[in-house]
Each structure stands twice: as structure tokens, then as C-alpha cells.
Motif scaffolding. Sequence first.
Motif, PDB file in Angstrom:
ATOM      1  N   ILE B  36       0.857  -1.207   0.000  1.00 40.79           N
ATOM      2  CA  ILE B  36       0.000   0.000   0.000  1.00 40.79           C
ATOM      3  C   ILE B  36       0.888   1.252   0.000  1.00 40.79           C
ATOM      4  CG2 ILE B  36      -1.675   1.354   1.347  1.00 40.79           C
ATOM      5  CD1 ILE B  36      -3.086  -0.980   0.163  1.00 40.79           C
ATOM      6  N   ALA B  37       1.946   1.218   0.807  1.00 41.87           N
ATOM      7  CA  ALA B  37       2.853   2.370   0.871  1.00 41.87           C
ATOM      8  C   ALA B  37       3.484   2.637  -0.493  1.00 41.87           C
ATOM      9  CB  ALA B  37       3.926   2.125   1.923  1.00 41.87           C
ATOM     10  N   LEU B  38       3.804   1.548  -1.205  1.00 44.00           N
ATOM     11  CA  LEU B  38       4.402   1.689  -2.545  1.00 44.00           C
ATOM     12  C   LEU B  38       3.439   2.322  -3.547  1.00 44.00           C
ATOM     13  CD1 LEU B  38       6.504  -1.451  -3.542  1.00 44.00           C
ATOM     14  CD2 LEU B  38       7.225   0.908  -3.627  1.00 44.00           C
ATOM     15  N   ARG B  39       2.143   2.140  -3.322  1.00 39.00           N
ATOM     16  CA  ARG B  39       1.152   2.748  -4.219  1.00 39.00           C
ATOM     17  C   ARG B  39       1.227   4.270  -4.115  1.00 39.00           C
ATOM     18  NH1 ARG B  39       0.826  -2.026  -6.201  1.00 39.00           N
ATOM     19  NH2 ARG B  39      -0.723  -3.489  -5.435  1.00 39.00           N
ATOM     20  N   TYR B  40       1.638   4.738  -2.931  1.00 40.53           N
ATOM     21  CA  TYR B  40       1.706   6.191  -2.715  1.00 40.53           C
ATOM     22  C   TYR B  40       3.100   6.748  -2.962  1.00 40.53           C
ATOM     23  CZ  TYR B  40      -2.968   6.405  -0.803  1.00 40.53           C
ATOM     24  OH  TYR B  40      -4.327   6.363  -0.671  1.00 40.53           O
ATOM     25  N   ALA B  41       4.102   5.994  -2.573  1.00 38.43           N
ATOM     26  CA  ALA B  41       5.484   6.455  -2.725  1.00 38.43           C
ATOM     27  C   ALA B  41       6.239   5.438  -3.581  1.00 38.43           C
ATOM     28  CB  ALA B  41       6.128   6.576  -1.354  1.00 38.43           C
ATOM     29  N   PRO B  42       6.422   5.722  -4.856  1.00 38.82           N
ATOM     30  CA  PRO B  42       7.025   4.725  -5.746  1.00 38.82           C
ATOM     31  C   PRO B  42       8.454   4.320  -5.374  1.00 38.82           C
ATOM     32  CG  PRO B  42       6.090   6.573  -6.974  1.00 38.82           C
ATOM     33  CD  PRO B  42       6.111   6.967  -5.549  1.00 38.82           C
ATOM     34  N   GLN B  43       9.166   5.197  -4.651  1.00 35.24           N
ATOM     35  CA  GLN B  43      10.526   4.847  -4.232  1.00 35.24           C
ATOM     36  C   GLN B  43      10.456   3.836  -3.083  1.00 35.24           C
ATOM     37  OE1 GLN B  43      13.406   6.050  -5.632  1.00 35.24           O
ATOM     38  NE2 GLN B  43      12.115   7.137  -7.120  1.00 35.24           N
ATOM     39  N   ARG B  44      11.170   2.737  -3.200  1.00 33.42           N
ATOM     40  CA  ARG B  44      11.114   1.691  -2.181  1.00 33.42           C
ATOM     41  C   ARG B  44      11.583   2.198  -0.811  1.00 33.42           C
ATOM     42  NH1 ARG B  44      10.160  -3.443  -4.166  1.00 33.42           N
ATOM     43  NH2 ARG B  44      10.921  -4.394  -2.262  1.00 33.42           N
ATOM     44  N   GLU B  45      12.572   3.091  -0.815  1.00 29.09           N
ATOM     45  CA  GLU B  45      13.091   3.615   0.460  1.00 29.09           C
ATOM     46  C   GLU B  45      11.991   4.398   1.185  1.00 29.09           C
ATOM     47  OE1 GLU B  45      14.624   4.282  -2.518  1.00 29.09           O
ATOM     48  OE2 GLU B  45      16.190   2.761  -2.329  1.00 29.09           O
ATOM     49  N   ASP B  46      11.287   5.227   0.399  1.00 31.74           N
ATOM     50  CA  ASP B  46      10.200   6.015   0.993  1.00 31.74           C
ATOM     51  C   ASP B  46       9.097   5.096   1.505  1.00 31.74           C
ATOM     52  OD1 ASP B  46      11.422   8.407   0.478  1.00 31.74           O
ATOM     53  OD2 ASP B  46      10.405   8.736  -1.432  1.00 31.74           O
ATOM     54  N   ALA B  47       8.766   4.085   0.686  1.00 30.77           N
ATOM     55  CA  ALA B  47       7.693   3.156   1.077  1.00 30.77           C
ATOM     56  C   ALA B  47       8.070   2.413   2.351  1.00 30.77           C
ATOM     57  CB  ALA B  47       7.406   2.185  -0.058  1.00 30.77           C
ATOM     58  N   GLU B  48       9.348   2.041   2.466  1.00 31.64           N
ATOM     59  CA  GLU B  48       9.786   1.340   3.690  1.00 31.64           C
ATOM     60  C   GLU B  48       9.706   2.258   4.908  1.00 31.64           C
ATOM     61  OE1 GLU B  48      12.711  -2.306   2.445  1.00 31.64           O
ATOM     62  OE2 GLU B  48      12.985  -1.221   4.318  1.00 31.64           O
ATOM     63  N   GLU B  49      10.034   3.528   4.669  1.00 36.52           N
ATOM     64  CA  GLU B  49       9.967   4.507   5.761  1.00 36.52           C
ATOM     65  C   GLU B  49       8.515   4.642   6.239  1.00 36.52           C
ATOM     66  OE1 GLU B  49      11.875   8.260   4.722  1.00 36.52           O
ATOM     67  OE2 GLU B  49      10.600   9.223   6.230  1.00 36.52           O
ATOM     68  N   ILE B  50       7.587   4.707   5.271  1.00 36.40           N
ATOM     69  CA  ILE B  50       6.169   4.813   5.620  1.00 36.40           C
ATOM     70  C   ILE B  50       5.727   3.563   6.393  1.00 36.40           C
ATOM     71  CG2 ILE B  50       3.798   4.894   4.707  1.00 36.40           C
ATOM     72  CD1 ILE B  50       4.903   6.465   2.308  1.00 36.40           C
ATOM     73  N   ALA B  51       6.083   2.399   5.844  1.00 38.56           N
ATOM     74  CA  ALA B  51       5.659   1.135   6.463  1.00 38.56           C
ATOM     75  C   ALA B  51       6.196   1.021   7.891  1.00 38.56           C
ATOM     76  CB  ALA B  51       6.126  -0.036   5.610  1.00 38.56           C
ATOM     77  N   GLN B  52       7.453   1.421   8.063  1.00 37.91           N
ATOM     78  CA  GLN B  52       8.047   1.369   9.404  1.00 37.91           C
ATOM     79  C   GLN B  52       7.314   2.313  10.360  1.00 37.91           C
ATOM     80  OE1 GLN B  52      12.360   1.231   9.531  1.00 37.91           O
ATOM     81  NE2 GLN B  52      12.360   2.468  11.396  1.00 37.91           N
ATOM     82  N   ASP B  53       7.018   3.492   9.845  1.00 34.67           N
ATOM     83  CA  ASP B  53       6.292   4.486  10.634  1.00 34.67           C
ATOM     84  C   ASP B  53       4.923   3.940  11.067  1.00 34.67           C
ATOM     85  OD1 ASP B  53       6.096   6.935  11.780  1.00 34.67           O
ATOM     86  OD2 ASP B  53       5.338   7.961  10.001  1.00 34.67           O
ATOM     87  N   VAL B  54       4.273   3.228  10.142  1.00 31.01           N
ATOM     88  CA  VAL B  54       2.954   2.640  10.423  1.00 31.01           C
ATOM     89  C   VAL B  54       3.047   1.666  11.600  1.00 31.01           C
ATOM     90  CG1 VAL B  54       1.209   1.019   9.529  1.00 31.01           C
ATOM     91  CG2 VAL B  54       2.001   2.912   8.102  1.00 31.01           C
ATOM     92  N   PHE B  55       4.043   0.774  11.553  1.00 34.01           N
ATOM     93  CA  PHE B  55       4.170  -0.223  12.614  1.00 34.01           C
ATOM     94  C   PHE B  55       4.555   0.403  13.959  1.00 34.01           C
ATOM     95  CE2 PHE B  55       4.440  -3.222   9.000  1.00 34.01           C
ATOM     96  CZ  PHE B  55       3.432  -4.076   9.403  1.00 34.01           C
ATOM     97  N   VAL B  56       5.355   1.470  13.909  1.00 35.49           N
ATOM     98  CA  VAL B  56       5.722   2.142  15.162  1.00 35.49           C
ATOM     99  C   VAL B  56       4.488   2.830  15.754  1.00 35.49           C
ATOM    100  CG1 VAL B  56       7.140   3.980  16.195  1.00 35.49           C
ATOM    101  CG2 VAL B  56       8.160   2.409  14.544  1.00 35.49           C
TER     102      VAL B  56
END
Lengths: 173, 194
Positions: B36-56
Motif C-alpha cells: 500500500i505504501a508503494l502505491r503512494y510512494a514509488p521509491q522503495r526507500e520512501d515506502a519502507e519509511e512509511i511502512a516502518q512508521d505505520v508499525f511504530v
Amino acid sequence: MEPQSNIENRLWDYIDGVCSEEEKSLVEQLIASNQEWKEKYKELLEAHQLMANIELEEPSLRFTRNVMEEIGRHHIAPAAKTYINKRVIWGIGAFFLLSIAGFLIYGIGQIFGSEISAPPVSIDSINLDKINFGKLVNSTYTNIFLMINALLGLVLLDMYLRKKKNNLQEETE
Amino acid sequence: MITAPNDNEIISSVLQGDQARYAELVKRYQNFVFTIALRYAPQREDAEEIAQDVFVKAYRSLADFRGDSKFSTWLYTIVSTTCISFLRKKKLDTRSLDNEQVFEVADNQDSGFRANQVEQKSKLQMVNEAIKRLSPDDAKLITLFYKGEQSLEEISRIMGLEVNTVKVKLHRARQRLKDRMEKHFVQEVRDLMS
């Protein structure tokens, strides 16, 4: 003849299983008897099956470890319901309602003044010019009202900080 | 037969102080959250940052999870709000919902390499490609419905929309995806004929 978009909408509902029993049997009949419906159903079903097979992306291998390292620096915040005391909320609400009622009674008293003893009250007897808004705003009552509000705010802040302090103490123990 | 512990059991353990068990929830939902994060942020680094933020964020608010909905529904609500906040912060191009230009831009961007690649693609690869060309909202909706095991009611809660609105949006999103795929098939046939 039914418009194409309507056929598709009804078929999607049928495929998703969100239509009523009556609609379901109607659509089944249409698929069985009508060539156009049959072809459209086949087409949408194929698209549906493809969409059900879309692949999920995988984050880097270190992802779980990164998350766990990050949450190691955090604590679970107490549930909102534990630090929001309902009695305090109800108390504040009641205070505001009483304040508004008080102001209204005071205002109405000023409007009618001595005419209050002359029933029945007609709308013409309400003279807005008689209300002294300046007095209302600068009165002692307003000052008291503001003071109590400030006091309530400080009490809430004190409660919040005390809870926070207690939580911190519990965590360090 | 050993069954995997359900989300609520894991959450209870974490709330009782067994922080390490949170990793089970992360592993269970990381692919979905990351997609889902990748749908919004095409860069994998950004998507990982979002995903990590979600879990925190989910971890910090875990005590607020009352269990009156599925944990996944609650988590995806956090995903949704975090993605939107991220976009606001980064001021990325959000690409509006029913913007046909999005598809034209996407087509122009990759039409060059697609001509060479398309004949190797299976239908499944094509649907994965096509979904990347949808707007983030369309892609999120389809992913939530097909891969997130969420009902229309649950999606409406996640997205803060009426159930009927979600239904209409889902119909439209699927139609767009179907059109995208059909275009690919036509292109594929053309390439094979030439």
C-alpha cells in the motif's frame, strides 16, 4: 435494453456476493439465458480472478528487525480511556451548560425588566436596545466565568502531567 | 495440528510486556502495508519509511485497539492516514482519482520499453503492471479488497467513506484496471503481428 454500465455493476455485485438473494437468482437467470450477459460475466469473472492474484511487494529482509529496533525506543502509550476521566468531561459539559443557562436567564431578565409582571408577553415587548451588552461582557460574572475556565484548564493540565509522571516512574521501576 | 496464534492473542501478550511478539504481527502484515505504501510512494526507500512508521505508530497506540474490529482493519486505517501525511509532507504528486491523464502519462513514460517487454509478460504480470499505473487511491482500493481481506464495510471504515461510495469507487477502479489490461493485450497482439 439495459445499459452496459448497469449490466457491469449488477454483475460485479453478483461476483462480489453483495447482492440480495432475489437479485442473485435474477442475475443467474440472465447469465443463463442472455448471450450478452453471459459474455460480460465471463469477461468480468476473468478480470476478478486476475485481480485476486495480484502480488504483494516485499520490503527488504531487514525490515522486521528495523521495526523492532525502532519500537525498542518507544513505549505503548496508555489507552485514551484511562487518562480521560468521563466524570471530568461530564463536569466540564455541565458547567458550560449551566453557564449558558445562567447567561440566558440574566439576558432575559434584562429584556423584560419590570415588564415581567405584565402577562401575556408579546414579541413587541422585547426591546433589544435595553440589553446592556457592554455590561454583560465586562461584568463580574464574566470574569468569574473566565477564572473558573482557566482553573479547570489548570486542573486538567495538572492531572495529565501527574499521570505522565506516574507512567514514567512505573516504566523505570 | 498447530495453528498460528490469532492477532488478538499476540496483542494481549505484547500489552502484557512481551514486546518481542510484536515481530509476529509485523511479519504477518509487512508485505501488505509495504505494498500500500508503494502505491503512494514509488521509491522503495520512501515506502519502507512509511511502512516502518505505520508499525511504530500502531505499536505506540496498541492499548487503544479495542478489538471491536479486525486488527488488520485498524492497522490499515493507520496505513491510510500515514500515507496521506507522508504525501503532504513530501509534497509528492498525489495524482487525482479519476484523472485520465494519469494513464496517458504512464503510457508515454514506459511505452518504449513496454514494446520490447510485453510479449514476455503473462496475464498475471500484466495485472501487476497495470495496477501500478492506476492512481494510488484506485490501487489501494483494489489491493485492500483483493489482498487485504477487507469487506466493503471495513474498507469504508478504513477510508472514512460511505459503503455505497466505496462500492462505486471499487467498480470504477476495477473498470479502469480492466481497460488498462485490455490495452496491454491489444498492444501485445500488435507486437506479435509486426
